[in-house]
Design a protein around this motif. Structure first.
Motif, PDB file in Angstrom:
ATOM      1  N   HIS A   1     -28.147  -7.112 -69.191  1.00 26.01           N
ATOM      2  CA  HIS A   1     -27.879  -6.098 -70.218  1.00 26.01           C
ATOM      3  C   HIS A   1     -28.647  -6.404 -71.506  1.00 26.01           C
ATOM      4  O   HIS A   1     -29.123  -5.489 -72.174  1.00 26.01           O
ATOM      5  N   ALA A   2     -28.776  -7.695 -71.834  1.00 25.78           N
ATOM      6  CA  ALA A   2     -29.517  -8.076 -73.033  1.00 25.78           C
ATOM      7  C   ALA A   2     -30.991  -7.710 -72.923  1.00 25.78           C
ATOM      8  O   ALA A   2     -31.673  -7.508 -73.917  1.00 25.78           O
ATOM      9  N   PHE A   3     -31.494  -7.598 -71.690  1.00 26.04           N
ATOM     10  CA  PHE A   3     -32.898  -7.259 -71.456  1.00 26.04           C
ATOM     11  C   PHE A   3     -33.147  -5.757 -71.352  1.00 26.04           C
ATOM     12  O   PHE A   3     -34.270  -5.336 -71.102  1.00 26.04           O
TER      13      PHE A   3
ATOM     14  N   ALA B   1     -30.955 -17.745 -70.918  1.00 18.11           N
ATOM     15  CA  ALA B   1     -31.341 -17.735 -69.509  1.00 18.11           C
ATOM     16  C   ALA B   1     -31.354 -19.140 -68.929  1.00 18.11           C
ATOM     17  O   ALA B   1     -30.889 -19.365 -67.809  1.00 18.11           O
ATOM     18  N   LEU B   2     -31.863 -20.098 -69.684  1.00 19.89           N
ATOM     19  CA  LEU B   2     -31.878 -21.476 -69.194  1.00 19.89           C
ATOM     20  C   LEU B   2     -30.459 -21.998 -69.022  1.00 19.89           C
ATOM     21  O   LEU B   2     -30.145 -22.658 -68.038  1.00 19.89           O
ATOM     22  N   SER B   3     -29.586 -21.670 -69.958  1.00 18.74           N
ATOM     23  CA  SER B   3     -28.180 -22.074 -69.834  1.00 18.74           C
ATOM     24  C   SER B   3     -27.568 -21.484 -68.573  1.00 18.74           C
ATOM     25  O   SER B   3     -26.815 -22.149 -67.864  1.00 18.74           O
ATOM     26  N   LEU B   4     -27.895 -20.239 -68.286  1.00 21.47           N
ATOM     27  CA  LEU B   4     -27.376 -19.608 -67.066  1.00 21.47           C
ATOM     28  C   LEU B   4     -27.981 -20.242 -65.824  1.00 21.47           C
ATOM     29  O   LEU B   4     -27.304 -20.390 -64.810  1.00 21.47           O
ATOM     30  N   ALA B   5     -29.239 -20.629 -65.896  1.00 18.88           N
ATOM     31  CA  ALA B   5     -29.865 -21.285 -64.750  1.00 18.88           C
ATOM     32  C   ALA B   5     -29.130 -22.584 -64.432  1.00 18.88           C
ATOM     33  O   ALA B   5     -28.927 -22.924 -63.274  1.00 18.88           O
ATOM     34  N   HIS B   6     -28.677 -23.290 -65.458  1.00 19.09           N
ATOM     35  CA  HIS B   6     -27.896 -24.528 -65.280  1.00 19.09           C
ATOM     36  C   HIS B   6     -26.534 -24.229 -64.689  1.00 19.09           C
ATOM     37  O   HIS B   6     -25.948 -25.074 -64.029  1.00 19.09           O
ATOM     38  N   LEU B   7     -26.010 -23.045 -64.957  1.00 21.20           N
ATOM     39  CA  LEU B   7     -24.663 -22.681 -64.534  1.00 21.20           C
ATOM     40  C   LEU B   7     -24.530 -22.676 -63.018  1.00 21.20           C
ATOM     41  O   LEU B   7     -23.440 -22.843 -62.485  1.00 21.20           O
ATOM     42  N   GLY B   8     -25.655 -22.499 -62.338  1.00 19.24           N
ATOM     43  CA  GLY B   8     -25.612 -22.511 -60.873  1.00 19.24           C
ATOM     44  C   GLY B   8     -24.820 -21.335 -60.331  1.00 19.24           C
ATOM     45  O   GLY B   8     -24.992 -20.205 -60.766  1.00 19.24           O
ATOM     46  N   THR B   9     -23.915 -21.623 -59.404  1.00 16.07           N
ATOM     47  CA  THR B   9     -23.147 -20.553 -58.767  1.00 16.07           C
ATOM     48  C   THR B   9     -21.674 -20.659 -59.123  1.00 16.07           C
ATOM     49  O   THR B   9     -20.803 -20.315 -58.340  1.00 16.07           O
ATOM     50  N   GLY B  10     -21.395 -21.165 -60.326  1.00 16.00           N
ATOM     51  CA  GLY B  10     -20.012 -21.295 -60.790  1.00 16.00           C
ATOM     52  C   GLY B  10     -19.300 -19.959 -60.877  1.00 16.00           C
ATOM     53  O   GLY B  10     -19.915 -18.893 -60.726  1.00 16.00           O
ATOM     54  N   PRO B  11     -17.989 -19.992 -61.143  1.00 21.06           N
ATOM     55  CA  PRO B  11     -17.180 -18.769 -61.109  1.00 21.06           C
ATOM     56  C   PRO B  11     -17.599 -17.707 -62.114  1.00 21.06           C
ATOM     57  O   PRO B  11     -17.388 -16.523 -61.889  1.00 21.06           O
ATOM     58  N   GLN B  12     -18.190 -18.082 -63.223  1.00 21.80           N
ATOM     59  CA  GLN B  12     -18.597 -17.102 -64.224  1.00 21.80           C
ATOM     60  C   GLN B  12     -20.077 -16.729 -64.151  1.00 21.80           C
ATOM     61  O   GLN B  12     -20.554 -15.923 -64.935  1.00 21.80           O
ATOM     62  N   SER B  13     -20.795 -17.296 -63.200  1.00 21.87           N
ATOM     63  CA  SER B  13     -22.243 -17.116 -63.179  1.00 21.87           C
ATOM     64  C   SER B  13     -22.675 -15.674 -62.941  1.00 21.87           C
ATOM     65  O   SER B  13     -23.610 -15.193 -63.573  1.00 21.87           O
ATOM     66  N   VAL B  14     -22.007 -14.966 -62.050  1.00 19.84           N
ATOM     67  CA  VAL B  14     -22.399 -13.581 -61.760  1.00 19.84           C
ATOM     68  C   VAL B  14     -22.202 -12.709 -62.995  1.00 19.84           C
ATOM     69  O   VAL B  14     -23.087 -11.941 -63.384  1.00 19.84           O
ATOM     70  N   THR B  15     -21.058 -12.853 -63.643  1.00 21.30           N
ATOM     71  CA  THR B  15     -20.783 -12.066 -64.850  1.00 21.30           C
ATOM     72  C   THR B  15     -21.753 -12.432 -65.959  1.00 21.30           C
ATOM     73  O   THR B  15     -22.263 -11.551 -66.659  1.00 21.30           O
ATOM     74  N   ALA B  16     -22.031 -13.715 -66.126  1.00 18.99           N
ATOM     75  CA  ALA B  16     -22.945 -14.149 -67.178  1.00 18.99           C
ATOM     76  C   ALA B  16     -24.356 -13.613 -66.942  1.00 18.99           C
ATOM     77  O   ALA B  16     -25.012 -13.150 -67.873  1.00 18.99           O
ATOM     78  N   ARG B  17     -24.813 -13.628 -65.694  1.00 18.36           N
ATOM     79  CA  ARG B  17     -26.159 -13.110 -65.399  1.00 18.36           C
ATOM     80  C   ARG B  17     -26.232 -11.597 -65.595  1.00 18.36           C
ATOM     81  O   ARG B  17     -27.239 -11.072 -66.033  1.00 18.36           O
ATOM     82  N   ARG B  18     -25.158 -10.908 -65.258  1.00 14.10           N
ATOM     83  CA  ARG B  18     -25.105  -9.468 -65.506  1.00 14.10           C
ATOM     84  C   ARG B  18     -25.224  -9.203 -67.012  1.00 14.10           C
ATOM     85  O   ARG B  18     -25.940  -8.303 -67.441  1.00 14.10           O
ATOM     86  N   GLY B  19     -24.556 -10.029 -67.817  1.00 14.20           N
ATOM     87  CA  GLY B  19     -24.645  -9.898 -69.275  1.00 14.20           C
ATOM     88  C   GLY B  19     -26.063 -10.126 -69.771  1.00 14.20           C
ATOM     89  O   GLY B  19     -26.543  -9.419 -70.663  1.00 14.20           O
ATOM     90  N   LEU B  20     -26.740 -11.098 -69.196  1.00  7.73           N
ATOM     91  CA  LEU B  20     -28.123 -11.352 -69.597  1.00  7.73           C
ATOM     92  C   LEU B  20     -29.012 -10.167 -69.238  1.00  7.73           C
ATOM     93  O   LEU B  20     -29.865  -9.760 -70.026  1.00  7.73           O
TER      94      LEU B  20
END
Length: 158
Positions: A39-41, A18-37
């Motif tokens: 799912h992990a929850f 989650a912290l890594s994703l928070a650093h990701l900001g609004t980059g091109p993969q951020s939406v997909t990565a957050r959706r994956g997180l």
């Protein structure tokens, strides 16, 4: 063709992702990565208001200035270096503190740096949005087990 991997991640692993994703900001993969997180929850009980609110915090990007400070803190955790932080408390009072960083955590609406505060001689949780400035020092930080220092944990009834 989609591959699905089903594994249970530990709380520490989920927080690190989650912290890594928070650093990701609004980059091109951020939406997909957050959706994956999210799912992990899925195995968590989201009927709990605290858990649901915390999940939203975990999957929302940090503001750019806060993310920049979080990266400095994350590097100090990895390198086990003491940090010098400028911290504004809830009343608005600014203090300078040397902190041995232990881990990050999210609770409800906020991210926190959990660390051993040398000024207070104890473990403290510092809200990231109240950290005005952060600078690593050359001083080595003692190793601390994150599991022993996490505030907001639910404690078993005695």
């Amino acid at each position: 063709m989609a591959n699905v991997i089903r594994n249970t991640l530990t709380t520490a692993e989920l927080a690190a992702l989650a912290l890594s994703l928070a650093h990701l900001g609004t980059g091109p993969q951020s939406v997909t990565a957050r959706r994956g997180l999210r799912h992990a929850f899925q195995h968590l009980d989201l009927n709990d208001d605290v858990t649901a609110t915390t999940l939203t915090t975990l999957t929302t990007p940090l503001p750019t200035d806060v993310a920049r400070r979080a990266r400095v803190i994350a590097n100090a955790i990895t390198a086990r270096l003491v940090l010098q932080i400028q911290y504004r408390d809830a009343t608005g009072r600014m203090t300078t503190r040397n902190v041995e960083p232990v881990t990050f955590m999210a609770h409800r609406d906020h991210w926190y740096l959990v660390g051993w505060c040398r000024m207070r001689s104890g473990i403290r949780a510092f809200r990231l949005d109240r950290v005005a400035a952060v600078e690593p020092t050359d001083l080595p930080a003692r190793p601390h087990l994150p599991e022993r220092y996490l505030p907001f944990q639910r404690r078993a009834a005695a």
